[in-house]
Write a protein that holds these residues in place. Structure first.
Motif, PDB file in Angstrom:
ATOM      1  N   ALA A 112      -2.400  25.779   1.164  1.00 53.37           N
ATOM      2  CA  ALA A 112      -0.966  25.727   0.853  1.00 53.37           C
ATOM      3  C   ALA A 112      -0.693  25.879  -0.639  1.00 53.37           C
ATOM      4  N   PRO A 113      -1.421  25.179  -1.530  1.00 50.17           N
ATOM      5  CA  PRO A 113      -1.182  25.388  -2.967  1.00 50.17           C
ATOM      6  C   PRO A 113      -1.387  26.834  -3.414  1.00 50.17           C
ATOM      7  N   ILE A 114      -2.432  27.488  -2.894  1.00 39.80           N
ATOM      8  CA  ILE A 114      -2.673  28.880  -3.273  1.00 39.80           C
ATOM      9  C   ILE A 114      -1.521  29.761  -2.801  1.00 39.80           C
ATOM     10  N   ALA A 115      -1.042  29.528  -1.591  1.00 42.26           N
ATOM     11  CA  ALA A 115       0.092  30.307  -1.081  1.00 42.26           C
ATOM     12  C   ALA A 115       1.330  30.096  -1.949  1.00 42.26           C
ATOM     13  N   ARG A 116       1.559  28.874  -2.389  1.00 48.44           N
ATOM     14  CA  ARG A 116       2.719  28.594  -3.246  1.00 48.44           C
ATOM     15  C   ARG A 116       2.592  29.309  -4.589  1.00 48.44           C
ATOM     16  N   MET A 117       1.398  29.279  -5.178  1.00 47.95           N
ATOM     17  CA  MET A 117       1.208  29.957  -6.458  1.00 47.95           C
ATOM     18  C   MET A 117       1.422  31.459  -6.324  1.00 47.95           C
ATOM     19  N   ARG A 118       0.890  32.026  -5.250  1.00 49.01           N
ATOM     20  CA  ARG A 118       1.069  33.464  -5.040  1.00 49.01           C
ATOM     21  C   ARG A 118       2.545  33.807  -4.883  1.00 49.01           C
ATOM     22  N   ALA A 119       3.278  32.961  -4.180  1.00 48.51           N
ATOM     23  CA  ALA A 119       4.702  33.221  -3.965  1.00 48.51           C
ATOM     24  C   ALA A 119       5.473  33.188  -5.279  1.00 48.51           C
ATOM     25  N   VAL A 120       5.173  32.210  -6.134  1.00 49.86           N
ATOM     26  CA  VAL A 120       5.878  32.122  -7.418  1.00 49.86           C
ATOM     27  C   VAL A 120       5.504  33.290  -8.321  1.00 49.86           C
ATOM     28  N   SER A 121       4.223  33.658  -8.320  1.00 48.72           N
ATOM     29  CA  SER A 121       3.789  34.792  -9.132  1.00 48.72           C
ATOM     30  C   SER A 121       4.470  36.073  -8.680  1.00 48.72           C
ATOM     31  N   GLU A 122       4.573  36.261  -7.363  1.00 44.71           N
ATOM     32  CA  GLU A 122       5.238  37.459  -6.841  1.00 44.71           C
ATOM     33  C   GLU A 122       6.721  37.441  -7.179  1.00 44.71           C
ATOM     34  N   ARG A 123       7.358  36.289  -7.049  1.00 42.69           N
ATOM     35  CA  ARG A 123       8.802  36.196  -7.306  1.00 42.69           C
ATOM     36  C   ARG A 123       9.142  36.434  -8.770  1.00 42.69           C
ATOM     37  N   THR A 124       8.311  35.916  -9.675  1.00 51.88           N
ATOM     38  CA  THR A 124       8.593  36.010 -11.112  1.00 51.88           C
ATOM     39  C   THR A 124       7.965  37.224 -11.768  1.00 51.88           C
ATOM     40  N   GLY A 125       6.946  37.800 -11.114  1.00 48.58           N
ATOM     41  CA  GLY A 125       6.212  38.902 -11.723  1.00 48.58           C
ATOM     42  C   GLY A 125       5.305  38.462 -12.857  1.00 48.58           C
ATOM     43  N   LYS A 126       4.904  37.179 -12.850  1.00 49.94           N
ATOM     44  CA  LYS A 126       4.104  36.634 -13.951  1.00 49.94           C
ATOM     45  C   LYS A 126       2.787  36.065 -13.423  1.00 49.94           C
ATOM     46  N   PRO A 127       1.728  36.134 -14.238  1.00 51.89           N
ATOM     47  CA  PRO A 127       0.460  35.540 -13.833  1.00 51.89           C
ATOM     48  C   PRO A 127       0.524  34.012 -13.863  1.00 51.89           C
ATOM     49  N   VAL A 128      -0.388  33.398 -13.143  1.00 52.67           N
ATOM     50  CA  VAL A 128      -0.486  31.948 -13.089  1.00 52.67           C
ATOM     51  C   VAL A 128      -1.617  31.473 -13.995  1.00 52.67           C
ATOM     52  N   VAL A 129      -1.353  30.395 -14.721  1.00 57.74           N
ATOM     53  CA  VAL A 129      -2.366  29.724 -15.536  1.00 57.74           C
ATOM     54  C   VAL A 129      -2.457  28.282 -15.054  1.00 57.74           C
ATOM     55  N   LEU A 130      -3.658  27.849 -14.690  1.00 56.69           N
ATOM     56  CA  LEU A 130      -3.853  26.451 -14.323  1.00 56.69           C
ATOM     57  C   LEU A 130      -4.148  25.682 -15.610  1.00 56.69           C
ATOM     58  N   THR A 131      -3.133  25.035 -16.145  1.00 54.66           N
ATOM     59  CA  THR A 131      -3.268  24.351 -17.428  1.00 54.66           C
ATOM     60  C   THR A 131      -4.130  23.099 -17.330  1.00 54.66           C
ATOM     61  N   GLU A 132      -4.170  22.499 -16.155  1.00 56.00           N
ATOM     62  CA  GLU A 132      -5.022  21.329 -15.927  1.00 56.00           C
ATOM     63  C   GLU A 132      -5.494  21.358 -14.481  1.00 56.00           C
ATOM     64  N   VAL A 133      -6.802  21.309 -14.284  1.00 58.59           N
ATOM     65  CA  VAL A 133      -7.352  21.067 -12.953  1.00 58.59           C
ATOM     66  C   VAL A 133      -8.589  20.205 -13.137  1.00 58.59           C
ATOM     67  N   GLY A 134      -8.623  19.075 -12.465  1.00 58.30           N
ATOM     68  CA  GLY A 134      -9.749  18.171 -12.665  1.00 58.30           C
ATOM     69  C   GLY A 134      -9.797  17.095 -11.604  1.00 58.30           C
ATOM     70  N   TYR A 135     -10.899  16.358 -11.655  1.00 58.29           N
ATOM     71  CA  TYR A 135     -11.116  15.263 -10.714  1.00 58.29           C
ATOM     72  C   TYR A 135     -11.810  14.116 -11.437  1.00 58.29           C
ATOM     73  N   PRO A 136     -11.292  12.908 -11.311  1.00 58.34           N
ATOM     74  CA  PRO A 136     -12.072  11.774 -11.804  1.00 58.34           C
ATOM     75  C   PRO A 136     -13.270  11.555 -10.887  1.00 58.34           C
ATOM     76  N   ALA A 137     -14.294  10.940 -11.404  1.00 54.84           N
ATOM     77  CA  ALA A 137     -15.496  10.669 -10.607  1.00 54.84           C
ATOM     78  C   ALA A 137     -15.270   9.408  -9.776  1.00 54.84           C
ATOM     79  N   ARG A 138     -14.377   9.525  -8.790  1.00 56.02           N
ATOM     80  CA  ARG A 138     -13.976   8.401  -7.943  1.00 56.02           C
ATOM     81  C   ARG A 138     -13.977   8.822  -6.482  1.00 56.02           C
ATOM     82  N   ALA A 139     -14.147   7.861  -5.607  1.00 54.11           N
ATOM     83  CA  ALA A 139     -14.116   8.142  -4.180  1.00 54.11           C
ATOM     84  C   ALA A 139     -12.763   8.678  -3.741  1.00 54.11           C
ATOM     85  N   THR A 140     -11.709   8.362  -4.467  1.00 55.37           N
ATOM     86  CA  THR A 140     -10.346   8.769  -4.115  1.00 55.37           C
ATOM     87  C   THR A 140      -9.927  10.101  -4.729  1.00 55.37           C
ATOM     88  N   ALA A 141     -10.835  10.815  -5.370  1.00 58.18           N
ATOM     89  CA  ALA A 141     -10.463  11.984  -6.176  1.00 58.18           C
ATOM     90  C   ALA A 141      -9.775  13.080  -5.375  1.00 58.18           C
TER      91      ALA A 141
END
Length: 332
Positions: free
Chosen positions: A227-256
C-alpha cells in the motif's frame, strides 16, 4: 498458538526471504544511495568526520545532514539553534565540507526539536501562540541555511520536516519557497510524514516528493509495503515529481515493524529484527522507479548489540545496507 510479535516477524520474514524470486532486478539507474546523519552531539564542536568515513565505507553516495533547531514547547513562537542540542555554524560548515571532500552529495534538513515534550507530543503538532512570529523566525533560519547550503555545494535543501499541523499554511510556505530559491540553486523538497504525504497542498511548488517513511509494515513486512508503494507511485504520477525517502529506519526493537517511529523507553535490543526489516525494505524498493533517493535513518548513535536505537552502526543492519548499496549504486 499466536507467536510473540518479534518471533512472528522473524519467521514471516524468513519464509518470504527464502521463497523470493531468484531473478534480481536492477534498480533505477538514477537511484541515489543515502544515509542520514543527525548532527545531534551535545558538544557543538563535535567532529563528524569519522562518522562520514563510515557512511562512505558502507557504499553511500549521499548524506543528509539533519540540523536541530529548538523551541521550548509546541506553543512557543521562539525558534533558534541551541547550545548542547545544535551544532555551531563552524561545525556545520566544516561537516558540509568534510562530506563533499569524501565525494558525498550533501542534502541539508533542519528539524524542529522541543525542549519540553510531553508524551506523545512532537513537532507534527506545533501550534505556536504567535504564528506570525514563528514563521518569521523559521524563514530567517531557513534563509541563512539556504545561503550556507549554496556556499558549500549542497544538492538538496529540505524546507520542513514532519510539520504536519502547519502544512495548511500554504501561502506562508510558498512564499518561503520563493525566498529560498533566490539564494539556493539546488533541489527543494519537504519531508512529509508517512500518514499524510499524499495530502500536502504545495507539492507543485517543490522539486521532489519527500516522504518521512515510518510506515507500519506489520508481521508480514514484504506485503506491508504494498500500500505505501502504491501511494507513492500515485503521488509521483499526479505531481510529475520523483520521490525521495528522507527518512527510513527501524529501531532495534521487537516492535519495529509495528511502531518504527517509536524508540522511547527502555527495550531489549533486537538487532536481527532490524536487519531483516532492512532486507525486506531494500528488496521491495529495488525496482520502484519513482523513488530516486533513499536516506537510511540514522547513522548517528552508538549502534552495536547493546543499543536498541536506530543507528545501524556495528550490527547486522549495517552489512545489509552495505550489500544493498553496493548493488544499487556501485562506485567507480
Amino acid at each position: 498458538m499466536a507467536l510473540p510479535v518479534g518471533l512472528g516477524l522473524l519467521v514471516g520474514v524468513g519464509l518470504w526471504w527464502n521463497s523470493r524470486s531468484s531473478v534480481v532486478e536492477a534498480p533505477p539507474p538514477e537511484r541515489r544511495c543515502g544515509v542520514a546523519l543527525g548532527l545531534f552531539a551535545s558538544d557543538p564542536a563535535y567532529d563528524y568526520g569519522p562518522l562520514l568515513d563510515e557512511v562512505v565505507d558502507h557504499g553511500a553516495t549521499d548524506v543528509l545532514l539533519s540540523v536541530p533547531w529548538v523551541q521550548a514547547s509546541v506553543h512557543s513562537d521562539h525558534l533558534a539553534p541551541q547550545d548542547g542540542q545544535s551544532p555551531s555554524n563552524i561545525t556545520l560548515e566544516r561537516t558540509l565540507e568534510q562530506a563533499r571532500a569524501r565525494g558525498l552529495a550533501v542534502s541539508l534538513m533542519p528539524v524542529v526539536r522541543l525542549d519540553a515534550r510531553a508524551p506523545g507530543v512532537w513537532r507534527g503538532a506545533l501550534d505556536p501562540a504567535d504564528r506570525d512570529a514563528w514563521f518569521s523566525a523559521y524563514a530567517e533560519l531557513m534563509h541563512d541555511h539556504a545561503i550556507l547550503a549554496q556556499r558549500h555545494g549542497a544538492v538538496r535543501l529540505v524546507l520542513g520536516s514532519e510539520l504536519s499541523s502547519l502544512e495548511p499554511e500554504v501561502d506562508r510556505w510558498t512564499a518561503l519557497v520563493s525566498r529560498v530559491r533566490a539564494h539556493f540553486d539546488g533541489r527543494l523538497t519537504w519531508s512529509a510524514n508517512w500518514d499524510r504525504f499524499d495530502h500536502l497542498p504545495f507539492w507543485d511548488h517543490l522539486d521532489e516528493v519527500g516522504v518521512s517513511a515510518w510506515f507500519e509494515v506489520g508481521d508480514h513486512p514484504a506485503a506491508g509495503w504494498d500500500a505505501p508503494i502504491a501511494r507513492m507511485r500515485a503521488v509521483s504520477e499526479r505531481t510529475g515529481k520523483p520521490v525521495v525517502l528522507t527518512e527510513v529506519g527501524y529501531p532495534a526493537r521487537a516492535t519495529a515493524a509495528h511502531r518504527p517511529w517509536d524508540h522511547s523507553g527502555p527495550a531489549t535490543p533486537h538487532v536481527r529484527i532490524q536487519a531483516q526489516l532492512f532486507e525486506v525494505f531494500f528488496e521491495r524498493f529495488r525496482s520502484v522507479a519513482e523513488v530516486h533517493a533513499v536516506f537510511v535513518w540514522n547513522w548517528f548513535g552508538h549502534g552495536g548489540h547493546a543499543d536498541a536505537g536506530y543507528s545501524p552502526r556495528g550490527r547486522p543492519a549495517a552489512q545489509v545496507l552495505k550489500r544493498a548499496y553496493t548493488q544499487w549504486c556501485p562506485q567507480g
